[in-house]
Design a protein around this motif. Structure first.
Motif, short mmCIF file in Angstrom:
data_model
loop_
_atom_site.label_atom_id
_atom_site.label_comp_id
_atom_site.label_asym_id
_atom_site.label_seq_id
_atom_site.Cartn_x
_atom_site.Cartn_y
_atom_site.Cartn_z
N THR A 1 0.86 -1.17 0.00
CA THR A 1 0.00 0.00 0.00
C THR A 1 0.90 1.22 0.00
O THR A 1 1.80 1.32 0.82
CB THR A 1 -0.89 0.02 1.25
OG1 THR A 1 -1.71 -1.15 1.23
CG2 THR A 1 -1.77 1.26 1.27
N ALA B 1 1.06 5.56 -0.21
CA ALA B 1 0.32 6.81 -0.08
C ALA B 1 0.91 7.78 -1.08
O ALA B 1 2.12 8.01 -1.09
CB ALA B 1 0.47 7.36 1.34
N ILE C 1 3.36 2.95 2.78
CA ILE C 1 2.65 3.29 4.01
C ILE C 1 3.51 3.01 5.24
O ILE C 1 3.34 3.64 6.28
CB ILE C 1 1.30 2.53 4.08
CG1 ILE C 1 0.43 3.10 5.19
CG2 ILE C 1 1.52 1.05 4.28
CD1 ILE C 1 -1.01 3.09 4.89
N GLU D 1 0.22 5.94 11.30
CA GLU D 1 0.03 5.49 9.93
C GLU D 1 -0.78 6.57 9.21
O GLU D 1 -1.81 7.01 9.72
CB GLU D 1 -0.73 4.16 9.91
CG GLU D 1 -0.95 3.61 8.51
CD GLU D 1 -1.23 2.11 8.54
OE1 GLU D 1 -0.31 1.34 8.83
OE2 GLU D 1 -2.39 1.73 8.31
N LYS E 1 -3.37 8.34 6.83
CA LYS E 1 -4.69 7.94 6.39
C LYS E 1 -5.00 8.65 5.08
O LYS E 1 -4.42 9.69 4.78
CB LYS E 1 -5.75 8.34 7.43
CG LYS E 1 -5.55 7.67 8.78
CD LYS E 1 -6.69 8.00 9.73
CE LYS E 1 -6.69 9.44 10.19
NZ LYS E 1 -5.69 9.72 11.23
N GLU E 2 -5.92 8.10 4.34
CA GLU E 2 -6.34 8.78 3.12
C GLU E 2 -6.96 10.11 3.53
O GLU E 2 -7.71 10.18 4.50
CB GLU E 2 -7.35 7.93 2.35
CG GLU E 2 -6.71 6.75 1.66
CD GLU E 2 -7.57 6.18 0.55
OE1 GLU E 2 -7.36 6.55 -0.61
OE2 GLU E 2 -8.46 5.38 0.87
N THR F 1 -3.67 9.93 -0.99
CA THR F 1 -4.61 8.84 -1.22
C THR F 1 -3.81 7.55 -1.26
O THR F 1 -2.61 7.56 -1.52
CB THR F 1 -5.36 8.98 -2.55
OG1 THR F 1 -4.40 9.17 -3.59
CG2 THR F 1 -6.31 10.16 -2.53
N TYR F 2 -4.49 6.46 -0.99
CA TYR F 2 -3.85 5.15 -1.05
C TYR F 2 -3.92 4.60 -2.46
O TYR F 2 -4.88 4.82 -3.19
CB TYR F 2 -4.59 4.15 -0.16
CG TYR F 2 -4.37 4.27 1.32
CD1 TYR F 2 -3.48 5.19 1.86
CD2 TYR F 2 -5.05 3.41 2.17
CE1 TYR F 2 -3.30 5.26 3.24
CE2 TYR F 2 -4.88 3.48 3.55
CZ TYR F 2 -4.01 4.41 4.08
OH TYR F 2 -3.83 4.47 5.43
N THR F 3 -2.91 3.84 -2.82
CA THR F 3 -2.98 3.06 -4.04
C THR F 3 -2.12 1.82 -3.82
O THR F 3 -1.36 1.75 -2.87
CB THR F 3 -2.54 3.88 -5.28
OG1 THR F 3 -2.61 3.06 -6.43
CG2 THR F 3 -1.15 4.41 -5.13
N LYS F 4 -2.30 0.84 -4.69
CA LYS F 4 -1.55 -0.40 -4.52
C LYS F 4 -0.41 -0.45 -5.52
O LYS F 4 -0.55 -0.01 -6.66
CB LYS F 4 -2.46 -1.61 -4.74
CG LYS F 4 -3.48 -1.79 -3.63
CD LYS F 4 -2.83 -2.37 -2.40
CE LYS F 4 -3.85 -2.62 -1.30
NZ LYS F 4 -3.19 -3.13 -0.09
#
Length: 567
Positions: A220, A222, A233, A387, A389-390, A402-405
């Motif tokens: 994950t 950010a 992350i 951690e 957060k979005e 934002t999160y992405t993989k």
RNA sequence: CGGGGUGUAGCUCAGUAUGGUUAGAGUACCUGGUUUGGGACCAGGGGGCCGAAGGUUCGAGUCCUUUCACCCCGACCA
């Protein structure tokens, strides 16, 4: 190449255990075949893709003045004992003994070997800097290999190591390698992001990972929506909160809070934002020789990032503790707080510096402290523990995260003198004094890249290779080989394209149109020239795998059109 | 390493609760024929130590014990 002679075993059905697109299509289209858990054979098509990627890497390394070497795969265990990594790697190292009972390790990475190669051969600052790399099969006996080529035990990696006289020179090389890696991924046609990362047990700084963006990624990350910032992350930061909820005014006193144990309960009870509650996360920190319970304090609105926590206490790992274990050391689960409690090692999140108006546990069943001022505490250890957060603010600009993989396909970082010291690899500086090398390490997962390309470039019909990675650029599909005109034109185009240096394969199998089309789509070469029923009208078709569009082309223009597309 | 699942034809899988002809299907493969723009059709054919070992039984793919392999979830992953 001719399909009639090629070894390309395609199948209609995928192995039942394949989940990922790359695993399914690489197997179905005959690029790879599984041998055992985490072990794969590369078939002709797969081998060609591998070589394509390797060629691009070699080209960029050449441009960056890095030199290719090849170190032995079987490595003496003594080297691993010298660096201390034989324990750290643990069971991931596949050990074996030769006939004389000497212990060896199949190389999972080659820091030790490379340092060993350079030490006592490079002895002067005048011979520096030096950047050596190899593209080589690695073996890590992963506890759980999965996802086809993505997490195999045996895999191909490009691993490079640089040696410098000064930290400044290492910085320069590091930037050059980052630029080179960036070009490699751009040339491969991948959508990626370079992100800040944790350097893991190996230590070091400036750690950056190259992440190919894909939903199937295991990491994950950010990323900022307006600037270049991105971070795993495990290492991501955020802008200091400027718009904190308004501070509640509660007297500094002990308050009876029966059965109020969770952050939500606490916030409800005091009618405040969780931002003003103090969360205590207790973990057992495991060290090489010992272990202890550690309390990590965060704002109630934050979550503990475990990798950061591990780093904060320099532990090997953190494990959960039970309420019984907490009670055994005098803690009151649900009501743990920092006041009047100094026996247990505690680490505070850096966001708590100077925090006031906090609600904390009172270390007494059913009691909390309100209106606490954390600056009243002495000798407090702070560290980044939260951690992101979005929606959190970007640390570098006004944007938000934002999160992405991502799929980790590369990892570069500055080792400093970790290995040169451990292995006593030194050179004489311009003062004639012995110093350990400053080192950098640059890894790129070559076989993982094969999978990453497909994760990013596929559809429900199969692979869609980018031009830079396709095993062949053009497929000439002769619809009906019994039709002499079709076959003849196919052979003519085949010869001309080959003579022009185009990587071309001709489908001259005695199969029906549909069968060959399905194969063409599954294998996913960029262009297929279809020679079929339109030939009697003087036309062929060019099938574009990426768009699935077929366009009519006059026979006379076929060759030029294809050559144009390949430019 | 913990929890779960699966091993039967090259591949995907039935059959195993309740033991009983010669172990099946689809697909792939071989031969012949028909067909030739979307994995075609007809006819014939080859292919299995039912993961391995031991046991129960007159008889085991099926029941019992042991073991190995592979997969999934988690822990782990420079």
């Amino acid at each position: 190449m001719r399909f009639s002679k090629a070894f390309i075993p395609t199948t209609k059905e995928a192995p039942s255990d394949a989940v990922l697109a790359s695993h399914i299509y690489l197997t179905r289209a005959g690029f790879v075949a599984q041998v055992a858990s985490g072990l794969y054979n590369y078939l002709p098509l797969g081998k060609r893709v591998l070589k394509k990627i390797e060629a691009i890497i070699n080209d960029e390394m050449e441009r960056a003045d890095a030199q290719e070497v090849e170190l032995s795969f079987v490595t003496p265990a003594e080297l691993w004992q010298e660096s201390g990594r034989i324990e750290k790697f643990g069971k991931e190292l596949l050990r074996l003994r030769d006939r004389k009972e000497n212990l060896f390790v199949l190389g999972p990475t080659h820091e030790e070997m490379m340092v060993n190669l350079v030490r006592n051969r490079v002895t002067s600052y005048k011979q520096l800097p030096l950047n050596l790399y190899q593209i080589k099969t690695k073996f890590r006996d992963e506890a759980r290999p999965r996802f086809g080529l993505m997490r195999a035990r045996e895999f191909v990696m490009k691993d490079g190591y640089s040696f410098h006289a000064t930290a400044e020179d290492l910085d320069r090389e590091f930037d050059a390698m980052e630029a080179a890696y960036k070009r490699i991924l751009e040339r491969l046609g991948l959508d990626f992001r370079i992100v800040e990362a944790d350097s893991g047990a190996i230590g070091g700084s400036g750690s950056k990972e190259l992440m190919v963006i894909a939903d199937s990624g295991e990491d994950t990350i950010a990323v900022c929506d307006s600037c270049e910032y991105g971070a795993n992350i495990e290492a991501a930061h955020r802008r200091v909160i400027s718009s904190a909820p308004s501070e509640p005014s509660l007297a500094n006193e002990k308050v009876h809070t029966p059965d109020v144990r969770t952050i939500n309960d606490l916030a409800d009870f005091f009618k405040i934002d969780p931002h003003y509650t103090l969360k205590a996360v207790a973990k057992r920190a495991i060290y090489e020789e010992s272990d202890e319970i550690v309390i990590f304090y965060l704002r109630g609105s934050d979550e503990l990032q475990e990798v950061k926590a591990v780093n904060a206490v320099a532990a090997l790992e953190l494990v959960d503790v039970t309420e019984e274990e907490l009670e055994a050391v005098g803690l009151v689960p649900g009501f743990i707080g920092p006041f009047g409690q100094n026996d247990i090692t505690s680490v505070f999140d850096s966001g708590l510096k100077g925090a006031t108006a906090m609600i904390t546990g009172a270390n007494e069943r059913d009691y909390h402290m309100s209106g606490a001022d954390l600056s009243a505490l002495d000798g407090v250890t702070f560290a980044d523990l939260y951690e992101v957060k979005e929606g959190d603010g970007c640390p570098h600009c006004d944007g938000s995260l934002t999160y992405t993989k991502g799929i980790e396909v590369g990892h570069i970082f500055k080792l400093g003198t970790t290995y040169s010291k451990a292995l006593k690899a030194e050179f004489l500086n311009d003062q004639g004094r012995a110093e350990p090398f400053e080192m950098g390490t640059y890894g790129m997962g070559v076989s993982r890249l094969v999978a990453a390309v497909i994760e990013q470039h596929h559809d429900e019909k199969g692979c869609r290779w980018t031009k830079a990675t396709a095993p062949y650029q053009v497929n000439i599909m002769v619809s009906n080989i019994k039709d002499e005109a079709q076959l003849e034109l196919g052979e003519t185009l085949y010869s001309r394209l080959k003579e022009s240096g185009v990587e071309v394969i001709i489908d001259d199998r005695k199969e029906r149109f549909g069968f060959k089309m399905k194969d063409a789509e599954l294998i996913g070469l960029p262009y297929t020239i279809i020679i079929g029923k339109e030939l009697k009208n003087g036309k062929i078709q060019i099938f574009d795998r990426a768009t699935l569009e077929k366009s009519d082309v006059q026979v006379e223009e076929a060759f030029e059109t294809v050559m144009g597309l390949l430019k």
